[in-house]
Each structure stands twice: as structure tokens, then as C-alpha cells.
Write a protein that holds these residues in place. Structure first.
Motif, short mmCIF file in Angstrom:
data_model
loop_
_atom_site.label_atom_id
_atom_site.label_comp_id
_atom_site.label_asym_id
_atom_site.label_seq_id
_atom_site.Cartn_x
_atom_site.Cartn_y
_atom_site.Cartn_z
N LEU A 158 30.37 2.77 49.26
CA LEU A 158 29.06 2.13 49.34
C LEU A 158 29.22 0.67 48.97
O LEU A 158 29.42 0.34 47.80
N VAL A 159 29.15 -0.21 49.96
CA VAL A 159 29.32 -1.64 49.74
C VAL A 159 27.97 -2.27 49.49
O VAL A 159 27.09 -2.27 50.37
N GLY A 160 27.77 -2.82 48.30
CA GLY A 160 26.50 -3.42 47.92
C GLY A 160 25.87 -2.66 46.77
O GLY A 160 26.10 -1.45 46.61
N ASN A 161 25.08 -3.37 45.98
CA ASN A 161 24.40 -2.73 44.84
C ASN A 161 23.01 -3.31 44.62
O ASN A 161 22.51 -3.35 43.51
N GLY A 162 22.39 -3.77 45.74
CA GLY A 162 21.04 -4.30 45.65
C GLY A 162 20.01 -3.19 45.75
O GLY A 162 20.30 -2.01 45.51
N ARG A 184 29.50 -6.60 43.64
CA ARG A 184 29.95 -7.98 43.50
C ARG A 184 29.30 -8.65 42.29
O ARG A 184 29.97 -9.25 41.47
N THR A 185 27.98 -8.50 42.18
CA THR A 185 27.23 -9.08 41.07
C THR A 185 26.22 -8.06 40.57
O THR A 185 25.51 -7.46 41.38
N GLU A 261 28.98 -3.40 30.03
CA GLU A 261 29.35 -4.80 30.26
C GLU A 261 29.33 -5.14 31.75
O GLU A 261 28.95 -6.25 32.14
N LYS A 262 29.71 -4.19 32.59
CA LYS A 262 29.75 -4.44 34.03
C LYS A 262 28.35 -4.50 34.66
O LYS A 262 28.19 -5.12 35.71
N LEU A 263 27.37 -3.85 34.03
CA LEU A 263 26.06 -3.72 34.63
C LEU A 263 25.01 -4.69 34.08
O LEU A 263 23.89 -4.70 34.54
N GLU A 292 33.09 0.15 41.20
CA GLU A 292 34.24 -0.73 41.47
C GLU A 292 33.76 -2.19 41.47
O GLU A 292 32.93 -2.58 42.29
N THR A 293 34.27 -2.98 40.52
CA THR A 293 33.84 -4.38 40.40
C THR A 293 34.94 -5.36 40.79
O THR A 293 34.70 -6.57 40.78
#
Length: 537
Positions: A158-162, A184-185, A261-263, A292-293
Motif C-alpha cells: 500500500l503506497v501512501g498514508n493519506g 513517506r511523511t 516516533e515514526k507516526l 515501511e518508512t
């Protein structure tokens, strides 16, 4: 009979197939809103809705008898303004394979007024990742979902996290063998607070006058209050949302400090769209989900290659069955892919060479008798865009009114926003946006174009926008044509606004509730003997 109706109440038929008072491009929420206002405000049925797909708002279309106005599977190639006739010439194409395409593959429609309701979120944006085109498994964009594909027991990338990815992940994680979310962000995620409405409250909303309106107004009041995070990153509202997001993250993933920390974003809340979700963080904590970051380098076969800790290229995982690209839309290309040519053949791309802009986000320099919905600088970060669309639809119908009246008198009329008004308005809006959280240099978002200009978002509250466009002032326009005298004498048209914010006090609501209780109680007292007779024993 339709032929006996006065113009423009006459619907488009075979005899005037290629002539219309109004052409609306797009049959979604915006297009239907304009059509409904045409019926209510202008008593006009002489319009066509051009839709490249199918209408998904079936109940609305049926309720207002709009289906007869639709031309489905029809796309707009270009539209050109005819100076002499004061009309738009709209060149359309029908989708190949259909019966209509056999005898009428493309044709031209003449219209007195042209409305763009194509929106900003309709053309998918595929990620610019080398190798994405040659992925060996199943590939789909979130905006073009293939419902025939079985997700069960599939390894999914799954590419993207919007916003879209946040909705997709909890659902596919229920059935997939494994899901890797490529982030990515990080985004600020706040509670959605979604819960069932009890039977008691459903009955209260249904039968107690004013309660539903009060509830809706309370939601509107809260949403408008939330604008404070746009105005200032140091506002109490911004601090409240930031605290809510961090607290929810800790509570929902208590045993995963590696994800905390990643989120947590490093930019101001509001710079990117805030996401509301109750189940995204828990989904990331499932055993079959990996966050995956590491940056993606390329896609190769069924693998997604990322940069390792030392800069080496490694596989995030091998043998993905499915690649889902939740990477949004071509949002800064307003009107894409329609070509518009206005006064003196000027292309809209030339008007917008430094970024899309419009007067109130509705009318465009050198584009006569043209209005758009969800145009430049009318997107929101804190409230419902439908509130903006409804206000724009009223304003556009206010512009259409004198054009129809002129044609009814056998005359022509064109309205074009004055360049100086467009420039002054947009200069003010851009100045305000420079001080907003949308302009945080620590993040990039779809709110900005490649030059960093915020072309999408509105800089104030919804109510301020609604009040600004509740009157059409003809002094803001260059008025031309043989029917201009009447429009110039009229000066303004008041179109009003839909008031969503609180207007009923709690005291009035309480009186309404007591009155309803008294009426219901009286009915029961008067009919108690009858009720006793029919009560089951």
C-alpha cells in the motif's frame, strides 16, 4: 406539453439537441447542485449535464428529475467563446463502443453559459516511482478500484498514508495475508469518534422539533471553531488536536513505542490535511501489517526496492500480489484535461501560467459567462466542501439570471470579471495564506503548486465565504452585449446563503421539547381507554 412551456423552461429535445441555455460539465455533487438551483431559482430546464461516467447520486437525480438532462459517457474536448454570438461552443466526444458513438462520435453544443463542475479530485495521480508501470502483480489506484479482485490471502503493498490509505488499510488488513504500508511523511490523525446512534436518540432527532437542526448546527459551530488551527499553529485548538492525536496513538498502540516516533509528524498541524480515524493506528499494530518508512527507490518485478540504512538498495518484501497506489489526484491542474479558450482565443493555461486563480474561486479573467465550482482557493482544511459548493452554486445562478433574461428578450449578454478585481482579490487571499499553517515550509502538500503557491485552499472560515458571495455585484464585471443596459441598471442580485451555524437557542429548543412532550402526553391521556382495549393480553 414541453413545447408549450415558455423558454427557458423547455427541456432540451431532439430539435435543439445542440443548443442549450446552460451546459454543465460534470454530474457529481457540484453539477447536480447547480442544476437543482437552475430549477428552483431560474425556473430553467434548458440545460445539459455532460458526464464522462455514470451518475452515482441516483436518488437525488430521480427526485429532481435530472436524468433527462444527462448525457452520459460524454467527455468535453474543448470549449471556445464565440465573441460575435456571445456563446460558448462546446466540443464533446462520446465514448467509443456505445450506440450514440456510432452515429454521433463527436459534436458541438452552443450554450449561453458554461459551468465547470469537474472538481479537483477526479484524475488519479500515479506515483512517480521507476518501474511502477511494469509491476508484475495486480496494480490498482485507490480512485479506480477493481471490485472484482479478491483481496483474501494476498500480500499487498500500500503506497501512501493519506486520507484514502487510512480508510483502506483497516479493511484490507482484515483479509490480506500481509500488508506493507509505505509511508513517506506521517500525518496528524485525530479521533473520528464514530459510533452508532441509539434508538432513543434516533427517536428524539425524528420527533422533537429543533433537535436535529441543533445537532447539525453544533457540528457546524465546532468545525468553524477548528479553523483556528489554520490561522495559527499556536492556537488552543491546534494544541488540543495535537494532544488528542498523540494521546490516541499512545492509547491505541501502547506496546509499540517503535511506531510512535515514526507516526508523529515534525511539521505544524494543519500544513497537510488532518485525518480523522478511530481504526488506523490499531490496524498498523496488527501482526500482518508492517509500516515501511524507508524511501522507495524503484519497483522491480513483484518487489518494492527501498534504501537501506547504509544507502544500499534492498527489498522491503518480495512477491507482492497486489500494489495499491493511494497517492491522490492531480489536484493543482484545475479543469484538467478540458481546454478552455476565452476572449480573443486566450487559453486558460495562459491565464493561469503563474498558478490557477479566480474571482471568489468562481469566475476567471477573460472567460465570459463562465463559472466554476470547487475552483482555485476554495478547498478547506477544517469543514465540509459541500458548504462552499452550495454558496458557489447560488452565486453562479445569480450570474446566469440576467443572461437568461437577456436571451428571453431576444438579446445577448456576457459577463466577464474585471481583471483588477480578480488581481486584488487573489493578492489579498495569498497574503492571508502566507501566514496560515498551510504555508509551513517543513512540509509539502497538494495544497500548493510546484512553485509553492497555495492554489487550492481558502484562507478564512466557511461563514465568511458564504457572506462574501451572497450578493452578485455587476460592478465587478465587464458587461457586454445588446442586453447590457438592464444588467447595469440592476447593479446587484441577492442570492442569499444557507445558514448552517447556530440559530436556535437552547432555551427555544427546550421549549420545543416540552411542547412536544405535552402534545404526546395529551394524546396518550385522551386515548388511554382505546390503548387499553387494543393492548395484547
Amino acid at each position: 406539453m414541453a413545447e408549450e412551456l415558455p423558454w427557458p423552461q423547455v427541456p432540451i429535445g431532439n430539435k435543439n439537441h445542440a443548443n442549450a441555455a446552460v451546459v454543465i460539465i460534470g454530474g457529481g455533487i457540484s453539477g447536480m447542485c447547480v442544476a437543482i438551483d437552475l430549477l428552483k431559482r431560474n425556473k430553467c430546464r434548458n440545460f445539459i449535464i455532460l458526464e464522462k461516467s455514470a451518475a452515482y447520486l441516483q436518488r437525488v437525480a430521480q427526485k429532481f428529475q435530472l436524468l433527462q438532462h444527462f448525457r452520459f459517457n460524454t467527455s468535453v474536448v474543448d470549449a471556445k467563446w464565440d465573441e460575435g454570438a456571445h456563446k460558448w461552443k462546446v466540443h464533446v466526444k462520446t465514448v467509443p463502443g456505445g450506440k450514440q458513438a456510432e452515429y454521433n462520435p463527436d459534436y458541438e453544443i452552443k450554450a449561453d453559459f458554461l459551468v465547470s463542475a469537474v472538481g479537483q479530485l477526479n484524475v488519479p495521480q500515479w506515483p512517480e516511482i521507476p518501474g511502477v508501470e511494469t509491476f508484475k502483480g495486480k496494480k490498482m489506484h485507490s480512485a479506480r478500484w477493481d471490485w472484482s479482485y479478491d483481496l483474501a490471502d494476498k500480500k499487498t503493498a500500500l503506497v501512501g498514508n493519506g486520507c484514502t490509505a487510512v480508510q483502506i488499510l483497516p479493511e484490507i488488513a482484515k483479509v490480506a495475508k500481509h500488508v506493507t504500508v509505505f509511508q513517506r511523511t506521517p500525518n496528524w490523525v485525530v479521533p473520528r469518534l464514530d459510533a452508532p446512534v441509539s434508538a432513543t436518540w434516533r427517536n428524539i432527532y425524528r420527533y422533537v422539533p429543533g433537535v436535529m437542526a441543533r445537532k447539525r448546527a453544533a457540528i457546524m459551530d465546532f468545525k468553524e471553531l477548528a479553523y483556528a488551527f489554520v490561522a495559527s499553529a499556536d492556537s488552543d485548538v491546534s494544541k488540543m488536536f495535537t494532544s488528542m492525536s498523540k494521546e490516541m496513538l499512545r492509547n491505541q498502540l501502547p506496546n509499540r513505542p517503535d511506531l510512535h516516533e515514526k507516526l508523529i509528524p515534525k511539521y505544524q498541524l494543519g500544513c497537510k490535511r488532518i485525518i480523522s480515524s478511530d481504526d488506523y493506528f490499531p490496524a498498523l499494530g496488527q501482526d500482518n501489517v508492517t509500516l515501511e518508512t524507508r524511501p522507495i527507490d524503484h519497483i522491480e518485478g513483484n518487489s518494492v526496492k527501498v534504501f537501506g540504512s547504509n544507502g544500499e538498495i534492498v527489498s522491503a518484501q518480495d512477491n507482492y500480489d497486489l500494489l495499491v497506489c493511494a497517492t491522490g489526484f492531480k489536484t493543482v491542474d484545475v479543469m484538467h484535461p478540458i481546454q478552455l479558450y476565452g476572449k480573443n482565443g486566450r487559453h486558460i493555461g495562459d491565464v493561469w501560467k503563474d498558478g490557477a486563480k479566480a474571482y471568489y474561486g468562481i469566475t476567471v479573467e477573460d472567460m465570459p459567462n463562465f463559472g466554476m465550482l470547487y475552483g482555485p482557493n476554495t478547498n478547506l482544511g477544517h469543514n465540509s466542501i459541500i458548504l462552499m459548493i452550495e454558496a458557489q452554486s447560488r452565486y453562479i445562478n445569480g450570474l446566469i439570471t440576467p443572461v437568461l433574461e437577456a436571451r428571453n428578450r431576444g438579446r445577448a449578454l456576457s459577463l466577464t470579471p474585471k481583471k483588477e478585481r480578480v488581481e486584488a482579490y487573489n493578492a489579498q487571499i495569498q497574503e492571508e495564506l502566507q501566514h496560515s499553517t498551510f504555508n509551513d515550509p517543513n512540509c509539502q502538500s497538494w495544497y500548493k503548486n510546484e512553485k509553492g503557491v497555495i492554489t487550492n485552499n481558502w484562507s478564512r472560515t466557511v461563514v465568511e465565504y458564504q457572506k462574501m458571495v451572497e450578493d452578485v455585484n455587476f460592478e465587478d464585471f465587464v458587461v457586454e452585449g445588446s442586453g447590457r443596459d438592464e444588467a447595469e441598471r440592476r447593479k446587484t442580485i441577492h442570492v442569499g446563503r444557507v445558514r448552517e451555524e447556530s440559530s436556535v437557542s437552547d432555551r427555544t429548543l427546550l421549549i420545543g421539547a416540552v411542547s412536544t412532550a405535552a402534545v404526546v402526553g395529551g394524546w396518550f391521556l385522551r386515548n388511554s381507554r382505546y390503548l387499553q382495549r387494543i393492548r395484547p393480553r
